[in-house]
Design a protein around this motif. Structure first.
Motif, PDB file in Angstrom:
ATOM      1  N   SER A  55       0.848  -1.184   0.000  1.00 24.09           N
ATOM      2  CA  SER A  55       0.000   0.000   0.000  1.00 24.09           C
ATOM      3  C   SER A  55       0.887   1.239   0.000  1.00 24.09           C
ATOM      4  N   MET A  56       0.599   2.171  -0.905  1.00 22.67           N
ATOM      5  CA  MET A  56       1.425   3.378  -1.001  1.00 22.67           C
ATOM      6  C   MET A  56       0.556   4.600  -1.255  1.00 22.67           C
ATOM      7  N   ARG A  57       0.985   5.706  -0.692  1.00 26.27           N
ATOM      8  CA  ARG A  57       0.359   6.992  -0.987  1.00 26.27           C
ATOM      9  C   ARG A  57       1.001   7.540  -2.254  1.00 26.27           C
ATOM     10  N   SER A  58       0.289   8.451  -2.914  1.00 23.35           N
ATOM     11  CA  SER A  58       0.832   9.001  -4.157  1.00 23.35           C
ATOM     12  C   SER A  58       2.136   9.753  -3.903  1.00 23.35           C
ATOM     13  N   SER A  59       2.286  10.379  -2.735  1.00 20.84           N
ATOM     14  CA  SER A  59       3.529  11.093  -2.433  1.00 20.84           C
ATOM     15  C   SER A  59       4.710  10.119  -2.371  1.00 20.84           C
ATOM     16  N   GLN A  60       4.472   8.906  -1.871  1.00 20.36           N
ATOM     17  CA  GLN A  60       5.537   7.889  -1.844  1.00 20.36           C
ATOM     18  C   GLN A  60       5.908   7.466  -3.261  1.00 20.36           C
ATOM     19  N   LEU A  61       4.893   7.272  -4.102  1.00 26.50           N
ATOM     20  CA  LEU A  61       5.146   6.888  -5.487  1.00 26.50           C
ATOM     21  C   LEU A  61       5.922   7.993  -6.206  1.00 26.50           C
ATOM     22  N   LEU A  62       5.570   9.243  -5.960  1.00 25.23           N
ATOM     23  CA  LEU A  62       6.287  10.368  -6.571  1.00 25.23           C
ATOM     24  C   LEU A  62       7.760  10.359  -6.178  1.00 25.23           C
ATOM     25  N   ARG A  63       8.037  10.061  -4.924  1.00 23.58           N
ATOM     26  CA  ARG A  63       9.436  10.013  -4.457  1.00 23.58           C
ATOM     27  C   ARG A  63      10.176   8.816  -5.050  1.00 23.58           C
ATOM     28  N   ASP A  64       9.500   7.696  -5.178  1.00 26.13           N
ATOM     29  CA  ASP A  64      10.152   6.458  -5.599  1.00 26.13           C
ATOM     30  C   ASP A  64      10.362   6.339  -7.106  1.00 26.13           C
ATOM     31  N   ILE A  65       9.546   7.020  -7.891  1.00 22.85           N
ATOM     32  CA  ILE A  65       9.618   6.892  -9.354  1.00 22.85           C
ATOM     33  C   ILE A  65      10.227   8.181  -9.910  1.00 22.85           C
ATOM     34  N   PRO A  66      11.496   8.141 -10.278  1.00 19.61           N
ATOM     35  CA  PRO A  66      12.170   9.357 -10.759  1.00 19.61           C
ATOM     36  C   PRO A  66      11.503   9.948 -11.995  1.00 19.61           C
ATOM     37  N   ASN A  67      11.376  11.264 -11.997  1.00 21.75           N
ATOM     38  CA  ASN A  67      10.920  12.056 -13.155  1.00 21.75           C
ATOM     39  C   ASN A  67       9.427  11.952 -13.471  1.00 21.75           C
ATOM     40  N   ILE A  68       8.640  11.251 -12.677  1.00 21.41           N
ATOM     41  CA  ILE A  68       7.199  11.212 -12.941  1.00 21.41           C
ATOM     42  C   ILE A  68       6.572  12.480 -12.366  1.00 21.41           C
TER      43      ILE A  68
END
Length: 132
Positions: A55-68
């Motif tokens: 489970s992930m918040r969008s802020s975590q995904l933003l940090r984890d996926i470069p340049n998105i």
């Protein structure tokens, strides 16, 4: 069920074998549908991150996926949700708390993606273009 069997018997065998692959409900159509579901620059990174973290918040995904960008993350998450691979959980809290995760369909797709990864590892890129 009986009417399907009767109709099935009226279809010539050669045509049936071709439709198993090429028909509207054939193998090619099903694989093409899956490829459409996962196509898009950011969908595979999103799916793999959600596979690694339940489970992930969008802020975590933003940090984890470069340049998105936020816009592309939101768009791809919506598409993955509409295609039935990702679930969005809104906790109804203030401040808003929303988390994303793979649902059963998304989790069942992961072995297919891991097999594609292994295929790629076992078959490295080759320069096979024909010179024109």
């Amino acid at each position: 069920m009986m009417s399907e069997a009767i109709t099935h018997l009226k279809v010539p065998m050669e045509r049936e074998e071709k439709d198993v692959c090429l028909g509207p409900d054939g193998s090619v159509a099903h694989v093409a549908r899956v490829l459409r579901m996962i196509s898009g620059r950011w969908k595979l990174p999103i799916l793999f991150r959600l596979f690694a973290e339940p489970s992930m918040r969008s802020s975590q995904l933003l940090r984890d996926i470069p340049n998105i960008s936020q816009k592309m993350l939101t768009q791809h998450l919506r598409e993955l949700e509409n295609d039935g691979l990702v679930v969005r959980r809104d906790f109804g809290e203030q401040p808003p708390r929303v988390e994303y995760g793979l649902n059963d369909s998304g989790r069942s797709l992961m072995p297919v993606l891991m097999s594609a990864r292994e295929f790629s590892r076992l078959h490295p890129e080759r320069n096979t273009r024909l010179s024109g």
